[in-house]
Design a protein around this motif. Structure first.
Motif, PDB file in Angstrom:
ATOM      1  N   VAL A 219       6.883  -7.235  -8.407  1.00  0.00           N
ATOM      2  CA  VAL A 219       5.991  -7.671  -9.487  1.00  0.00           C
ATOM      3  C   VAL A 219       4.570  -7.173  -9.211  1.00  0.00           C
ATOM      4  CG1 VAL A 219       5.046  -9.649 -10.708  1.00  0.00           C
ATOM      5  CG2 VAL A 219       7.420  -9.667  -9.991  1.00  0.00           C
ATOM      6  N   GLY A 220       4.184  -7.184  -7.937  1.00  0.00           N
ATOM      7  CA  GLY A 220       2.860  -6.707  -7.563  1.00  0.00           C
ATOM      8  C   GLY A 220       2.636  -5.260  -7.966  1.00  0.00           C
ATOM      9  N   ILE A 221       3.572  -4.376  -7.628  1.00  0.00           N
ATOM     10  CA  ILE A 221       3.342  -2.965  -7.982  1.00  0.00           C
ATOM     11  C   ILE A 221       3.439  -2.766  -9.489  1.00  0.00           C
ATOM     12  CG2 ILE A 221       3.923  -1.878  -5.783  1.00  0.00           C
ATOM     13  CD1 ILE A 221       6.641  -1.269  -6.774  1.00  0.00           C
TER      14      ILE A 221
ATOM     15  N   LEU B 114       2.322  -4.919 -11.691  1.00  0.00           N
ATOM     16  CA  LEU B 114       1.023  -5.323 -12.230  1.00  0.00           C
ATOM     17  C   LEU B 114       0.008  -4.207 -12.056  1.00  0.00           C
ATOM     18  CD1 LEU B 114       0.624  -9.062 -11.274  1.00  0.00           C
ATOM     19  CD2 LEU B 114       0.505  -8.070 -13.548  1.00  0.00           C
ATOM     20  N   LEU B 115       0.165  -3.424 -11.000  1.00  0.00           N
ATOM     21  CA  LEU B 115      -0.719  -2.290 -10.786  1.00  0.00           C
ATOM     22  C   LEU B 115      -0.353  -1.122 -11.699  1.00  0.00           C
ATOM     23  CD1 LEU B 115      -1.026  -2.369  -6.912  1.00  0.00           C
ATOM     24  CD2 LEU B 115      -2.936  -2.488  -8.495  1.00  0.00           C
TER      25      LEU B 115
ATOM     26  N   MET C  52       0.828  -1.205   0.000  1.00  0.00           N
ATOM     27  CA  MET C  52       0.000   0.000   0.000  1.00  0.00           C
ATOM     28  C   MET C  52       0.862   1.254   0.000  1.00  0.00           C
ATOM     29  SD  MET C  52      -3.012  -1.011  -0.108  1.00  0.00           S
ATOM     30  CE  MET C  52      -2.741  -2.575  -0.885  1.00  0.00           C
ATOM     31  N   ILE C  53       1.864   1.259   0.886  1.00  0.00           N
ATOM     32  CA  ILE C  53       2.725   2.431   0.949  1.00  0.00           C
ATOM     33  C   ILE C  53       3.550   2.529  -0.337  1.00  0.00           C
ATOM     34  CG2 ILE C  53       4.534   3.568   2.271  1.00  0.00           C
ATOM     35  CD1 ILE C  53       1.893   3.339   3.745  1.00  0.00           C
TER      36      ILE C  53
ATOM     37  N   SER D 154       3.379   5.962  -6.970  1.00  0.00           N
ATOM     38  CA  SER D 154       2.501   6.755  -7.823  1.00  0.00           C
ATOM     39  C   SER D 154       3.000   8.200  -7.929  1.00  0.00           C
ATOM     40  CB  SER D 154       1.061   6.700  -7.318  1.00  0.00           C
ATOM     41  OG  SER D 154       0.988   7.230  -6.028  1.00  0.00           O
ATOM     42  N   TYR D 155       3.805   8.619  -6.970  1.00  0.00           N
ATOM     43  CA  TYR D 155       4.405   9.945  -7.090  1.00  0.00           C
ATOM     44  C   TYR D 155       5.733   9.910  -7.829  1.00  0.00           C
ATOM     45  CZ  TYR D 155       0.926  12.145  -4.170  1.00  0.00           C
ATOM     46  OH  TYR D 155      -0.247  12.633  -3.690  1.00  0.00           O
ATOM     47  N   LEU D 156       6.355   8.742  -7.883  1.00  0.00           N
ATOM     48  CA  LEU D 156       7.632   8.602  -8.576  1.00  0.00           C
ATOM     49  C   LEU D 156       7.409   7.733  -9.805  1.00  0.00           C
ATOM     50  CD1 LEU D 156       9.779   7.571  -5.494  1.00  0.00           C
ATOM     51  CD2 LEU D 156       9.774   9.824  -6.540  1.00  0.00           C
ATOM     52  N   ARG D 157       6.802   8.293 -10.824  1.00  0.00           N
ATOM     53  CA  ARG D 157       6.391   7.475 -11.944  1.00  0.00           C
ATOM     54  C   ARG D 157       7.565   6.841 -12.689  1.00  0.00           C
ATOM     55  NH1 ARG D 157       0.959   6.779 -13.335  1.00  0.00           N
ATOM     56  NH2 ARG D 157       0.038   6.919 -11.279  1.00  0.00           N
TER      57      ARG D 157
ATOM     58  N   VAL E 134       2.620   1.635  -3.229  1.00  0.00           N
ATOM     59  CA  VAL E 134       1.741   2.143  -4.270  1.00  0.00           C
ATOM     60  C   VAL E 134       1.691   3.667  -4.202  1.00  0.00           C
ATOM     61  CG1 VAL E 134      -0.694   2.348  -4.889  1.00  0.00           C
ATOM     62  CG2 VAL E 134       0.337   0.097  -4.612  1.00  0.00           C
ATOM     63  N   VAL E 135       1.519   4.174  -2.979  1.00  0.00           N
ATOM     64  CA  VAL E 135       1.450   5.629  -2.838  1.00  0.00           C
ATOM     65  C   VAL E 135       2.766   6.266  -3.257  1.00  0.00           C
ATOM     66  CG1 VAL E 135       1.132   7.510  -1.216  1.00  0.00           C
ATOM     67  CG2 VAL E 135      -0.254   5.460  -1.014  1.00  0.00           C
ATOM     68  N   LEU E 136       3.868   5.692  -2.758  1.00  0.00           N
ATOM     69  CA  LEU E 136       5.187   6.230  -3.099  1.00  0.00           C
ATOM     70  C   LEU E 136       5.421   6.187  -4.593  1.00  0.00           C
ATOM     71  CD1 LEU E 136       7.801   4.913  -0.538  1.00  0.00           C
ATOM     72  CD2 LEU E 136       7.760   7.176  -1.568  1.00  0.00           C
TER      73      LEU E 136
ATOM     74  N   LEU F  32       2.810   0.389 -11.827  1.00  0.00           N
ATOM     75  CA  LEU F  32       3.792   1.290 -11.224  1.00  0.00           C
ATOM     76  C   LEU F  32       5.163   0.636 -11.244  1.00  0.00           C
ATOM     77  CD1 LEU F  32       1.581   2.217  -8.176  1.00  0.00           C
ATOM     78  CD2 LEU F  32       2.139   3.733 -10.063  1.00  0.00           C
TER      79      LEU F  32
END
Lengths: 328, 335, 303
Positions: free
Chosen positions: C233-235, C237-238, C145-146, C152-155, C148-150, C240
């Motif tokens: 791999v999880g992030i 797939l989302l 979760m964290i 998403s700001y560091l594309r 993902v947030v991180l 990111l």
């Protein structure tokens, strides 16, 4: 139902091996003995000599890699080793009960004391309702001098002595003909030891059952026993009445064991027996005790001595007393 | 249950929520560029939503309170969080983040609670049976297969299941929550509900198959220890039935540490199911999270992650509060 | 006098010659099928990737370098994806970066976790409370979760940066593991013995406790590596994380967004899935074996 003329327990030529990669470890090797009605019988010997294994075999509780290789265990006329599963289950605790060695860890930590006794009563289908079982549990606790509130307590809330008393109460729940107590007091401090032992004896006398007491502490057990069996390296080396064993031990091992008992009256130089018990993967030929025996003869290194009556009611497995050898 | 234990657990719960929300506050502010700038950039990339951009920017300026000192922003942020006010979605303005979350909650909660409970129960039993002597060989083999699946991640298992059951065999649908065009009838529509269940089977299976092995493994270890305990020997000597020894003496004792492990692995389970939802276009919070990421909808991303952390922390608190009822010895200290 | 001789002979026995110890470890490694199979799987995967990447032009991993959506053939052993990337090239150039994420995050997480766990377990008191509470919190918050947030700001991010971000959350597991072991080791008789012989706390922690923790540290390391790869791999797939350079998560992501499953392009999603399964199962076998090594009661109960 109970045939009083028969002995409670008759064990014949019992053999228990633990199978290791390098072959069988002969933990119990050809042990035979008989327990009479109402009798208090003690097994003594150094730790690892097979006392506990013998008792576990009597209850058929040997777990792999251990295996009962041979022998008969006649409990109240029936061979325990030949029983069907269900028959064995119903025999356990109703005819033969156990006061375990480590009472500290022998109670289920997440069940109340009353529930742990109740499930035993209920599973044996003695026709009791739950209410009757509970009432009985309270009287059992009273008999072992525990207050009623103990029933609702968990094991971790009890002291060592209380746990052991709870185990005694549990063992007597179905009024078994035979109670096996495996070093029931070894984990307790001296003052509590005595009190717990008195409770155990008191309960046994009240039920009129027989008691097998296992212990390495000869001083405490000797005062309460009728007969004693001495075990060494998986074999029973001497059996006899307490007074005989203490006053006139036959087997050199028994003599050494009694000698090593700290005595208050006379300051003997006990200090134990020289040498160590043999490693049972590869026991010495002939008499297992010969490497440590002062009186070892040639025959001791070759022939296994047989447990035989050498004095009235006193049996020993030793070549010293065979007629062909040196007479007494 | 003693007070110290209770306070400790509640304290840890609050601390967790606080750390998570503070991270959520800090990350945008530590990242290069200002948050409103980032959001503006994201909106320009979207193009479509630019129509009411002025309104949106105003809303965000008010929310972030960027003209005020950081600590005031922080206090305001915590205050609005405490009211579950998570702000507005960019992509679906003026929908609030709370709206989007509350629409997707039932799916995620339904899927996760059912699968987690089932996985735990099946895994615990299977693990205990694996080391129980009386278990038939065939059952042990089956359990060992599940054990081997333990390291395979949720998402790979989901792909494999879709390939076999959906693409190749066509037994189960590969995405969505209902059949196309199906609308719920009046009141409780049993067929509509069954359609949802039918669509949930593959996602649920992915989560469960991937999860059971882990419990089997943990339980196996604990069971070996418990089977060596003196109270198990005594239980047998007491002439109890095998079933009772297994359930009350062995399984219940070996299960206790797994219960605390459940609290620890919950985060992992939720993360895994987020991706499973995405793979199945299952309209729960994981899928919403994916959509928010694709449309740079920062408030929704943060809102959903915060909400998931909140749910996990709540579930853990629940487990911690139930635990002393199961284990009379434990008064504090999760191990 | 007698006591001193006894201890000195004991120490000699406890510390065998280094050579004997290493060959002993190797013998144990080869003798344990889980360890050797697990290590074998990782080595084969890594060998395939490293050797393959030396022989295969990196340009083939670029969009449009090959025809679109071609099934496996002699020229394209694993086919191509929907934008003309050679799958074989993507795989050989993509496996080792994924392992790199795991290694960087695993090493960082294990080192931090070991130090914190050792400090917490050995010193106890307030230090222990603070460290273990913090570790508990980090374990509660799903790192994904964290991340993902991180992320998403560091594309636009790199393999290395992703690994470091993951490492920020990878220490909590090892910390707990090492702490509980250090806690029980502290009670062992050799600690007071070492104190009596004049060793300081730091020395005891390093020389007496740390060597005993090695199997746990290794188990923690293997766990962190697979956890880090799983998370990366999880992030991805989302949508990111590092999606521009070839790696397993990136291939899987493009296969997912390109609907490879429903277009029947098994050669697109299959290879990264197989590589990941080999990787995770290999690491899993190693970690089970290490667990059994550290906890002998588990041995011989597997079947």
């Amino acid at each position: 139902m109970i045939d009083k003329s028969q002995p409670v327990l008759k064990v014949e030529d019992l053999q228990v091996f633990y199978w290791s990669k390098r072959g069988p470890i002969r933990a119990v090797d050809g042990v035979s003995f008989t327990i009479k009605r109402n009798e208090r019988f003690g097994f003594i010997g150094e730790s690892g000599c097979g006392k506990t294994t013998t008792m576990m075999a009597v209850l058929r509780l040997i777990k792999p890699p251990g295996k009962i290789e041979n022998g008969r265990v006649i409990l109240d006329g029936q061979d325990v080793l030949k029983m069907e599963k269900e028959e064995l289950r119903l025999t356990r605790w109703s005819k033969i009960a156990l006061v375990p060695q480590g009472a500290m860890n022998s109670l289920n930590p997440i069940m109340r004391i009353t529930d742990q006794i109740e499930d035993t009563i209920m599973t044996h289908d003695v026709g009791a309702t739950r209410e009757q079982a509970r009432a009985r549990i309270l009287s059992l606790l009273d008999m072992v001098e525990l207050p009623e509130r103990v029933a609702r307590m968990y094991p971790h809330e009890l002291s060592g002595g209380m746990k052991q008393r709870a185990c005694i109460a549990m063992a007597t729940a179905l009024e078994p003909q035979l109670i096996i107590a495996d070093e029931p007091t070894s984990a307790l401090d001296v003052v509590v030891q005595k009190a717990v032992m008195q409770t155990l004896i008191g309960v046994q006398e009240r039920l009129g059952s027989s008691l097998i007491l296992i212990g390495h502490d000869m001083g405490l057990t000797a005062q309460v026993l009728d007969r004693i069996g001495v075990m060494y390296a998986g074999k029973l080396v001497e059996v006899g009445e307490v007074q005989d064993i203490y006053k006139r031990p036959l087997h050199p091992y028994t003599q050494a064991l009694i000698g090593s008992l700290p005595s208050l009256k006379e300051k003997k130089k006990g200090g134990g027996i020289p040498g160590l018990p043999p490693f049972l993967l590869n026991p010495p030929a002939g008499c297992v005790f010969h490497p440590r025996c002062q009186h070892a003869m040639d025959v001791c290194r070759q022939k296994v001595p047989v447990l035989r009556e050498h004095r009235p009611n006193q049996l020993a497995a030793c070549h010293l007393y065979e007629e062909s050898n040196v007479p007494i | 249950m003693n007070l110290q234990y209770l306070l400790k657990r509640v304290g840890l719960f609050l601390l967790t929520i606080w750390v998570a929300s503070t991270l959520n506050f800090l990350i945008p502010r530590l990242s290069p560029g200002d948050p409103v700038g980032a959001i503006l950039g994201a909106m320009q990339a979207q193009g479509a939503t630019i129509a009411n951009s002025a309104e949106i920017i105003e809303a965000f300026r008010a929310r972030f309170g960027l003209d005020e000192p950081v600590y005031v922003q922080y206090v305001k942020y915590l205050w609005s969080l405490a009211h579950l006010d998570l702000g507005y979605s960019i992509a679906h303005f003026p929908s609030t983040v709370t709206d989007i979350i509350s629409n997707s909650i039932p799916y995620t909660l339904g899927l996760l609670s059912v699968t987690t409970v089932l996985t735990f129960v099946i895994g615990i039993f299977a693990g205990a049976l694996l080391v129980w002597q009386a278990t038939p060989r065939a059952a042990k083999t089956l359990i060992t297969i599940f054990l081997m699946l333990a390291p395979v991640p949720y998402y790979l298992l989901a792909m494999i299941l879709v390939f076999f059951f959906s693409f190749t065999l066509g037994i189960f649908p590969n995405s969505g929550i209902t059949s196309p065009g199906r609308i719920p009838g009046e009141g409780f529509d049993i067929n509509y509900f069954l359609d949802i269940v039918y669509h949930s089977i593959l996602p649920a299976l992915s989560i469960m198959i991937a999860g059971i092995g882990g419990w089997v493994l943990g339980m196996r270890g604990m069971m070996v220890t418990v089977l060596g305990e003196d109270y198990l020997t005594l239980a047998e000597a007491k002439g109890l039935k095998n079933r009772r020894i297994f359930l009350r003496y062995a399984l219940r004792n070996a299960m206790l540490p797994q219960f605390t492990a459940l609290a620890i692995t919950l985060g992992y389970v939720v993360s895994g199911s987020v991706i499973v939802e995405l793979l199945f276009s299952f309209p729960g919070m994981g899928y919403q999270l994916f959509r928010a990421i694709s449309s740079n909808d920062f408030p929704v991303i943060q809102g959903i992650t915060f909400f998931l952390v909140l749910s996990i922390a709540t579930a853990i608190l629940g487990i911690d509060l139930i635990y002393p009822l199961l284990d009379p010895r434990i008064t504090y200290n999760r191990k | 006098m007698a006591a001193t001789t006894a201890t000195s002979t004991e120490t000699v026995e406890v510390e065998p010659k280094p050579q004997g110890r290493i060959s002993g470890i190797i013998r144990y490694w080869l003798g344990n099928w889980k360890l050797s199979l697990g290590t074998g799987m990782i080595v084969v995967l890594l060998g395939f990737s490293v050797i393959g990447s030396l022989q295969t032009d990196f340009k083939k991993t670029r969009v449009g370098s090959s025809p679109f959506s071609v099934p496996p053939s002699a020229e394209y052993p694993l086919g191509t994806d929907n934008v003309g990337r050679d799958m074989y090239a993507l795989m050989v150039h993509g496996i080792h970066p994924s392992l790199k994420i795991g290694l960087i995050a695993g090493i960082l997480g294990t080192v931090i976790g070991t130090v914190l766990g050792l400090v917490a377990g050995y010193s106890g008191g307030l230090v222990d409370t603070v460290i273990s509470t913090f570790a508990d919190i980090v374990l509660t918050i799903p790192s994904l979760m964290i991340l993902v947030v991180l992320a998403s700001y560091l594309r636009s991010t790199t393999i290395e940066l992703t690994a470091i971000i993951i490492a920020v959350f990878a220490w909590a597991g090892p910390t707990r593991l090492i702490r509980s072991q250090a806690l029980s080791l502290r009670e062992r008789p050799f600690v007071p013995l070492a104190k009596l012989s004049g060793q300081g706390d730091f020395e005891i922690a390093i020389r007496q406790i740390l060597p005993n923790l090695l199997p746990y540290i290794m188990a923690g390391f293997v766990g962190s590596v697979s956890g880090a790869i799983l998370a990366s791999v999880g992030i991805q797939l989302l949508g990111l994380g590092p999606l521009l350079t070839p790696n397993l998560g990136m291939v899987l992501n493009s296969a997912f967004t390109g609907a490879a499953l429903f277009r029947g392009m098994w050669w697109w999603w299959g290879p990264p899935a197989v590589a990941l399964i080999v990787l995770f199962v290999g690491l899993f076998l190693i970690s089970i074996a290490l667990d059994e090594f550290a906890n002998p009661r588990l041995r011989g109960e597997a079947k």
